[in-house]
Design a protein around this motif. Structure first.
Motif, PDB file in Angstrom:
ATOM      1  N   LEU A 187       4.243  -8.247  -4.988  1.00  0.00           N
ATOM      2  CA  LEU A 187       4.207  -7.859  -6.392  1.00  0.00           C
ATOM      3  C   LEU A 187       5.300  -6.853  -6.751  1.00  0.00           C
ATOM      4  CD1 LEU A 187       0.341  -7.421  -6.928  1.00  0.00           C
ATOM      5  CD2 LEU A 187       1.752  -9.475  -7.224  1.00  0.00           C
ATOM      6  N   ASN A 188       5.638  -6.843  -8.015  1.00  0.00           N
ATOM      7  CA  ASN A 188       6.509  -5.852  -8.638  1.00  0.00           C
ATOM      8  C   ASN A 188       7.892  -5.791  -7.991  1.00  0.00           C
ATOM      9  OD1 ASN A 188       7.456  -3.817 -10.295  1.00  0.00           O
ATOM     10  ND2 ASN A 188       5.635  -2.522 -10.048  1.00  0.00           N
ATOM     11  N   HIS A 189       8.567  -6.941  -7.978  1.00  0.00           N
ATOM     12  CA  HIS A 189       9.937  -6.983  -7.459  1.00  0.00           C
ATOM     13  C   HIS A 189      10.875  -6.104  -8.282  1.00  0.00           C
ATOM     14  CE1 HIS A 189       9.749 -10.967  -4.970  1.00  0.00           C
ATOM     15  NE2 HIS A 189       8.783 -10.116  -4.666  1.00  0.00           N
ATOM     16  N   GLU A 190      10.576  -5.937  -9.560  1.00  0.00           N
ATOM     17  CA  GLU A 190      11.437  -5.103 -10.399  1.00  0.00           C
ATOM     18  C   GLU A 190      11.512  -3.682  -9.830  1.00  0.00           C
ATOM     19  OE1 GLU A 190      11.937  -3.590 -15.050  1.00  0.00           O
ATOM     20  OE2 GLU A 190      10.213  -4.840 -14.475  1.00  0.00           O
ATOM     21  N   LEU A 191      10.357  -3.115  -9.489  1.00  0.00           N
ATOM     22  CA  LEU A 191      10.328  -1.769  -8.921  1.00  0.00           C
ATOM     23  C   LEU A 191      10.954  -1.748  -7.533  1.00  0.00           C
ATOM     24  CD1 LEU A 191       9.424   1.194  -8.874  1.00  0.00           C
ATOM     25  CD2 LEU A 191       7.176   0.409  -8.075  1.00  0.00           C
ATOM     26  N   LEU A 192      10.609  -2.724  -6.693  1.00  0.00           N
ATOM     27  CA  LEU A 192      11.156  -2.774  -5.337  1.00  0.00           C
ATOM     28  C   LEU A 192      12.676  -2.844  -5.367  1.00  0.00           C
ATOM     29  CD1 LEU A 192       8.616  -5.265  -3.712  1.00  0.00           C
ATOM     30  CD2 LEU A 192       8.757  -2.804  -3.278  1.00  0.00           C
ATOM     31  N   ASP A 193      13.199  -3.755  -6.176  1.00  0.00           N
ATOM     32  CA  ASP A 193      14.658  -3.922  -6.233  1.00  0.00           C
ATOM     33  C   ASP A 193      15.343  -2.694  -6.825  1.00  0.00           C
ATOM     34  OD1 ASP A 193      14.485  -6.421  -5.105  1.00  0.00           O
ATOM     35  OD2 ASP A 193      14.598  -7.505  -7.016  1.00  0.00           O
ATOM     36  N   HIS A 194      14.677  -2.042  -7.765  1.00  0.00           N
ATOM     37  CA  HIS A 194      15.253  -0.856  -8.401  1.00  0.00           C
ATOM     38  C   HIS A 194      15.502   0.261  -7.382  1.00  0.00           C
ATOM     39  CE1 HIS A 194      16.182   1.977 -11.577  1.00  0.00           C
ATOM     40  NE2 HIS A 194      15.248   2.805 -11.146  1.00  0.00           N
ATOM     41  N   MET A 195      14.636   0.334  -6.366  1.00  0.00           N
ATOM     42  CA  MET A 195      14.792   1.360  -5.329  1.00  0.00           C
ATOM     43  C   MET A 195      15.632   0.850  -4.158  1.00  0.00           C
ATOM     44  SD  MET A 195      13.249   3.779  -6.738  1.00  0.00           S
ATOM     45  CE  MET A 195      12.070   3.983  -8.065  1.00  0.00           C
ATOM     46  N   MET A 196      15.419  -0.399  -3.783  1.00  0.00           N
ATOM     47  CA  MET A 196      16.031  -0.921  -2.564  1.00  0.00           C
ATOM     48  C   MET A 196      17.512  -1.261  -2.730  1.00  0.00           C
ATOM     49  SD  MET A 196      13.093  -3.493  -1.132  1.00  0.00           S
ATOM     50  CE  MET A 196      11.554  -2.884  -0.440  1.00  0.00           C
ATOM     51  N   SER A 255       0.806  -1.214   0.000  1.00  0.00           N
ATOM     52  CA  SER A 255       0.000   0.000   0.000  1.00  0.00           C
ATOM     53  C   SER A 255       0.841   1.266   0.000  1.00  0.00           C
ATOM     54  CB  SER A 255      -0.917  -0.015   1.231  1.00  0.00           C
ATOM     55  OG  SER A 255      -0.157   0.250   2.408  1.00  0.00           O
ATOM     56  N   ASP A 256       0.209   2.359   0.431  1.00  0.00           N
ATOM     57  CA  ASP A 256       0.885   3.653   0.504  1.00  0.00           C
ATOM     58  C   ASP A 256       2.100   3.618   1.424  1.00  0.00           C
ATOM     59  OD1 ASP A 256      -0.862   3.286   2.677  1.00  0.00           O
ATOM     60  OD2 ASP A 256      -1.248   5.432   2.904  1.00  0.00           O
ATOM     61  N   ASP A 257       2.085   2.751   2.437  1.00  0.00           N
ATOM     62  CA  ASP A 257       3.238   2.630   3.321  1.00  0.00           C
ATOM     63  C   ASP A 257       4.512   2.370   2.515  1.00  0.00           C
ATOM     64  OD1 ASP A 257       0.722   1.792   4.593  1.00  0.00           O
ATOM     65  OD2 ASP A 257       1.925   1.506   6.392  1.00  0.00           O
ATOM     66  N   SER A 258       4.454   1.359   1.670  1.00  0.00           N
ATOM     67  CA  SER A 258       5.624   0.980   0.873  1.00  0.00           C
ATOM     68  C   SER A 258       5.846   1.928  -0.295  1.00  0.00           C
ATOM     69  CB  SER A 258       5.480  -0.455   0.362  1.00  0.00           C
ATOM     70  OG  SER A 258       5.387  -1.365   1.440  1.00  0.00           O
ATOM     71  N   SER A 259       4.752   2.386  -0.925  1.00  0.00           N
ATOM     72  CA  SER A 259       4.899   3.292  -2.064  1.00  0.00           C
ATOM     73  C   SER A 259       5.603   4.583  -1.653  1.00  0.00           C
ATOM     74  CB  SER A 259       3.528   3.620  -2.658  1.00  0.00           C
ATOM     75  OG  SER A 259       2.957   2.486  -3.272  1.00  0.00           O
ATOM     76  N   MET A 260       5.203   5.140  -0.523  1.00  0.00           N
ATOM     77  CA  MET A 260       5.815   6.401  -0.094  1.00  0.00           C
ATOM     78  C   MET A 260       7.218   6.174   0.479  1.00  0.00           C
ATOM     79  SD  MET A 260       2.475   8.514   1.279  1.00  0.00           S
ATOM     80  CE  MET A 260       3.233  10.141   1.145  1.00  0.00           C
ATOM     81  N   THR A 261       7.470   4.968   0.983  1.00  0.00           N
ATOM     82  CA  THR A 261       8.837   4.620   1.379  1.00  0.00           C
ATOM     83  C   THR A 261       9.730   4.527   0.149  1.00  0.00           C
ATOM     84  OG1 THR A 261       8.041   3.398   3.314  1.00  0.00           O
ATOM     85  CG2 THR A 261      10.286   2.941   2.586  1.00  0.00           C
ATOM     86  N   LEU A 262       9.220   3.959  -0.928  1.00  0.00           N
ATOM     87  CA  LEU A 262       9.996   3.903  -2.172  1.00  0.00           C
ATOM     88  C   LEU A 262      10.309   5.309  -2.680  1.00  0.00           C
ATOM     89  CD1 LEU A 262       8.330   0.986  -4.192  1.00  0.00           C
ATOM     90  CD2 LEU A 262      10.419   0.923  -2.822  1.00  0.00           C
ATOM     91  N   CYS A 263       9.350   6.226  -2.539  1.00  0.00           N
ATOM     92  CA  CYS A 263       9.616   7.621  -2.917  1.00  0.00           C
ATOM     93  C   CYS A 263      10.782   8.168  -2.105  1.00  0.00           C
ATOM     94  CB  CYS A 263       8.379   8.479  -2.678  1.00  0.00           C
ATOM     95  SG  CYS A 263       6.958   8.115  -3.735  1.00  0.00           S
ATOM     96  N   LEU A 264      10.785   7.868  -0.811  1.00  0.00           N
ATOM     97  CA  LEU A 264      11.875   8.332   0.053  1.00  0.00           C
ATOM     98  C   LEU A 264      13.202   7.705  -0.361  1.00  0.00           C
ATOM     99  CD1 LEU A 264      12.911   9.838   2.579  1.00  0.00           C
ATOM    100  CD2 LEU A 264      12.243   7.837   3.924  1.00  0.00           C
ATOM    101  N   LEU A 265      13.206   6.396  -0.597  1.00  0.00           N
ATOM    102  CA  LEU A 265      14.430   5.718  -1.019  1.00  0.00           C
ATOM    103  C   LEU A 265      14.971   6.333  -2.308  1.00  0.00           C
ATOM    104  CD1 LEU A 265      13.563   1.944  -0.425  1.00  0.00           C
ATOM    105  CD2 LEU A 265      14.990   3.412   1.005  1.00  0.00           C
ATOM    106  N   ALA A 266      14.085   6.541  -3.273  1.00  0.00           N
ATOM    107  CA  ALA A 266      14.505   7.125  -4.544  1.00  0.00           C
ATOM    108  C   ALA A 266      15.096   8.506  -4.334  1.00  0.00           C
ATOM    109  CB  ALA A 266      13.323   7.182  -5.512  1.00  0.00           C
ATOM    110  N   ASN A 267      14.466   9.282  -3.476  1.00  0.00           N
ATOM    111  CA  ASN A 267      14.940  10.638  -3.235  1.00  0.00           C
ATOM    112  C   ASN A 267      16.309  10.644  -2.568  1.00  0.00           C
ATOM    113  OD1 ASN A 267      13.753  13.314  -3.763  1.00  0.00           O
ATOM    114  ND2 ASN A 267      14.196  13.672  -1.603  1.00  0.00           N
TER     115      ASN A 267
END
Length: 314
Positions: A294-303, A50-62
């Protein structure tokens, strides 16, 4: 932490989020999670986060990009408006206070550090749910006021009330102490002492620090589940997550226990998972749970770049 341990921590939070999503808003005792499920409260596929992980990914990317606060808000806007940083391209479960902050930035052109609602009824957990990676960023920052300044700024972009800021500060200080090798019980004692010094020089936070004092009482761990609230109120979320982490040493068992508290199940589980994983970063979530997200490609790209940036060799 090594890069792999950081990945363990980040993945634990995403898995916890995905486990909690289908039962969010359900009353405690009306369900019993034993593993990854789907649909439910938001009718999303199994493994959706959910938004928890989505907004964390935004933080990681930033952080990976060394972006500004405006860059971070741009990412939040793309998440909310276009489904960026989501598992399936669909935005769901955006908190009211977070949505208000994004609109303030995108529509009203408010400066990022003034976007967070300062109202007393805006003390949700929408900053707490995404801010854990800052503990790694601040690991080597020994000056408490410098740490607080960073935590403050990354909180107020969405949550401007002093209570939400204090919740983020306590949470990140706990995570940082866990990285230093303390147990959660030791970290609680250390943060309690540090808060005495902090509020002595930041008096406006004294009353807000008091709202979190139950965390530091000697018998907090022994409280029955009936005394623990798992709502989206920032104090309730932090209390529930700490209570779970104090009472569960096994990551998988603790995540399930957190999600089974009901109400704001995904965020309570996300925060609890981070606390447990920071204390024992060698543990990883069950492989089948991670495989179902879902979407390990996106998760791994940020993490992965974040883990490589802040990981240490042992």
């Amino acid at each position: 932490m090594t890069a792999q341990e950081i990945l363990n921590v980040l993945r634990a939070a995403v898995v916890a989020d995905a486990l909690g999503v289908p039962v969010e808003m359900k009353a405690r005792g009306t369900f019993q999670l034993t593993g990854m499920t789907g649909h439910g409260s938001w009718d999303q596929p199994t493994g959706s986060w959910s938004d928890d992980s989505s907004m964390t990914l935004c933080l990681l990317a930033n952080i990976n990009e060394q972006g500004s606060y405006a860059d971070l808000m741009d990412k939040f806007e793309r998440y909310m408006m276009t489904g960026a940083y989501t598992p399936t391209g669909t935005t769901f479960d955006v908190g009211r206070t977070c949505a208000h902050a994004v609109r303030q930035y995108a529509i009203n052109h408010i400066e990022p550090l003034h976007c967070g609602d300062t109202a007393g009824n805006a003390n949700g957990n929408g900053a707490l749910m995404r801010i854990a990676p800052l503990a790694l960023v601040l690991k080597n920052e020994d000056n408490q006021d410098n740490r607080f300044a960073v935590i403050h700024n990354y909180t107020v972009v969405t949550h401007g009330h002093l209570r939400a800021i204090m919740g983020s500060f306590i949470y990140i200080e706990l995570l940082r102490d866990l990285m230093m090798g303390m147990s959660l019980r030791q970290a609680l004692s250390h943060v309690q002492e540090a808060l005495i010094t902090f509020v002595a020089t930041h008096e406006k936070f004294a009353s807000e620090a008091a709202t979190y004092q139950r965390l530091f009482t000697p018998r907090f761990q022994q409280l029955p589940a009936t005394a623990i609230r798992s709502t989206g109120y920032v104090v309730d979320t932090l209390e529930a997550a700490v209570w779970i982490a104090l009472n569960h040493h096994d990551l998988a068992t603790g995540i399930l226990a957190a999600a089974n508290l009901g109400s704001d199940s995904d965020t309570v589980a996300t925060v609890a998972a981070s606390l447990m994983a920071f204390e024992r970063p060698q543990q990883s979530v069950p492989t089948d749970w991670w495989d179902q997200t879902l979407n390990h490609e996106l998760l791994d790209h940020m993490m992965q770049p974040f883990a490589a940036k802040f990981g240490e060799e042992k």
